[in-house]
Write an enzyme that holds these catalytic residues in place. Structure first.
Site, PDB file in Angstrom:
ATOM      1  N   TYR A  81     -33.891 -54.199 -68.273  1.00  0.00           N
ATOM      2  CA  TYR A  81     -33.024 -54.010 -69.432  1.00  0.00           C
ATOM      3  C   TYR A  81     -31.957 -52.937 -69.251  1.00  0.00           C
ATOM      4  CZ  TYR A  81     -34.223 -57.065 -73.249  1.00  0.00           C
ATOM      5  OH  TYR A  81     -34.327 -58.155 -74.081  1.00  0.00           O
TER       6      TYR A  81
ATOM      7  N   LYS B   3     -46.943 -57.763 -63.784  1.00  0.00           N
ATOM      8  CA  LYS B   3     -46.906 -58.731 -62.685  1.00  0.00           C
ATOM      9  C   LYS B   3     -47.069 -57.945 -61.382  1.00  0.00           C
ATOM     10  CE  LYS B   3     -46.207 -63.044 -61.368  1.00  0.00           C
ATOM     11  NZ  LYS B   3     -46.926 -64.239 -61.842  1.00  0.00           N
TER      12      LYS B   3
ATOM     13  N   ASP C 280     -48.279 -63.920 -66.837  1.00  0.00           N
ATOM     14  CA  ASP C 280     -48.289 -65.362 -67.097  1.00  0.00           C
ATOM     15  C   ASP C 280     -49.620 -65.780 -67.722  1.00  0.00           C
ATOM     16  OD1 ASP C 280     -48.958 -64.442 -64.582  1.00  0.00           O
ATOM     17  OD2 ASP C 280     -48.303 -66.230 -63.500  1.00  0.00           O
TER      18      ASP C 280
HETATM   19 MG    MG Z   1     -35.736 -60.362 -78.250  1.00  0.00          MG
END
Ligand code: MG
Ligand code: NAI
Length: 335
Positions: free
Chosen positions: A124, A171, A204
């Site tokens: 991000y 992950k 996942d």
């Molecule tokens: Mg969002």
């Protein structure tokens, strides 16, 4: 007591839902001195920047804001205002409680979980580069400090709100260094809270478990990008984005906003569901110490939704934003 709160109407359905929330809060008898500020496309139009300094400064001054969604152009254009605001104010914890509401159809009846999303790093940060016309790279940043901070928040939230399990998603099997560091930090912090259960889960599999048996989860702590995606998945478990609130919390300021975006497909049509932002405002009122008003608004929302007569389109009804807002206001008189 009167509270100073910055109000950012935002873009798309933002002005419609923020207006609705202001009306309900007023009807609940809360005295808020709203300080209007702009961000997003609205900021761009009035101040030539999507995140005017005046907006950040206003929130620094009050410490609290209620924010409608801000549109972020896809592919090109300016950087996300939401990300900019979270970074400028160091709002490192994105707290998103997800639970079944009475009257809202869902395959599940026992969802009561909280997504605790790290809000300041990961992919991000938007650090991308074009190596060549046909090759792009993005940098994923994970630090021990930010990871420990968010996991600690998750455990504290669990302790204060009666959840017995914290799940860290990652992950680390593939991203051994970055997600590996997040996981290492999570395991370290978990030792400080022996009374609360801890598990980690590969992201996942976490998604699959969430869809099959969401009732088993309590607080789910995630790096930024997984947190973004899993939040919407979880909203889908309880009726969609129209009913899931959120808060961005730092040490010096808090910005309350729904999980959903500006919903350009229904903007300006009077169809938006104001409930998600209203429940975000409930979180804000609790934060401000207005516990009674917060509880009354929650009861009003639950009674209207529970009756199932006045529902917006996203919940399978035909009510307008105005109609559901009036229903909440009427219900307030009876709770
Ligand atoms: Mg969002
Ligand atoms: P979105 O959340 O705006 O909409 C997804 C779907 O959910 C749409 O079909 C929309 O109509 C529906 N929906 C969302 N909120 C609703 C509500 N309150 N009532 C009824 N239906 C609702 O996501 P989308 O379309 O991916 O993004 C649109 C814009 O919003 C983008 O520019 C995105 O960057 C921005 N965005 C902003 C956020 C923020 O300000 N915190 C968060 C997420 C997206």
């Amino acid at each position: 007591m009167e509270h100073d709160v910055v109000l950012i109407p935002g873009d798309g359905i933002g002005p419609e839902v923020t207006r609705a929330v202001q009306m309900v809060i007023q009807a609940a008898g809360c005295r808020i001195n709203w300080r209007l500020a702009q961000a997003g496309v609205a900021g761009l139009e009035r101040f030539s920047t999507p995140l005017p300094d005046a907006t950040v400064e206003a929130i620094q001054a009050t410490g609290v804001a209620l924010k409608g969604p801000a549109t972020t152009p896809v592919g090109t254009g300016f950087r996300s205002v939401n990300v900019g605001l979270r970074l400028a104010l160091n709002l490192y914890a994105n707290v998103r409680p997800v639970r079944n509401m009475p009257g809202i159809k869902s395959p599940w009846t026992d969802v009561d979980l909280v997504v605790m999303r790290e809000n300041t790093e990961d992919l991000y940060i938007g650090l991308e580069r074009r190596v060549s016309p046909d090759h792009c790279e993005a940098t994923k940043v994970i630090t021990r400090g930010a990871s420990e901070r968010i996991v600690r928040r998750a455990f504290e939230y669990a302790r204060n709100h009666g959840y017995s399990l914290v799940t860290a998603g990652h992950k680390a099997n593939i991203l051994k260094l970055s997600d590996g560091l997040f996981l290492e930090a999570a395991r370290e912090v978990a030792r400080e809270f022996p009374e609360i259960g801890f598990e980690d889960m590969i992201i996942d599999n976490l998604c699959m478990q969430l869809v099959r048996n969401p009732g088993r989860f309590g607080v789910i702590v995630l790096p930024n990008l997984y947190g973004d995606i899993v939040s919407d998945l979880c909203a889908g478990l309880v009726g969609g984005l129209g009913v899931v609130p959120g808060a961005n919390i730092g040490d010096r300021a808090a910005v309350f906003e729904a999980v959903h975006g500006s919903a350009p497909d229904i903007a300006g049509q009077g169809k938006a569901n104001p409930t998600a932002l209203l429940l975000s405002a409930v979180m804000m009122l609790e934060f401000l110490g207005e516990k009674e008003a917060a509880a009354r608004i929650t009861q009003a929302v639950e009674s209207v939704l529970g009756e199932g007569k006045i529902l917006t389109g996203d919940l399978g009804g035909t009510a307008t934003t105005e109609e559901i807002t009036q229903a909440y206001i009427s219900a307030l008189a009876t709770v």
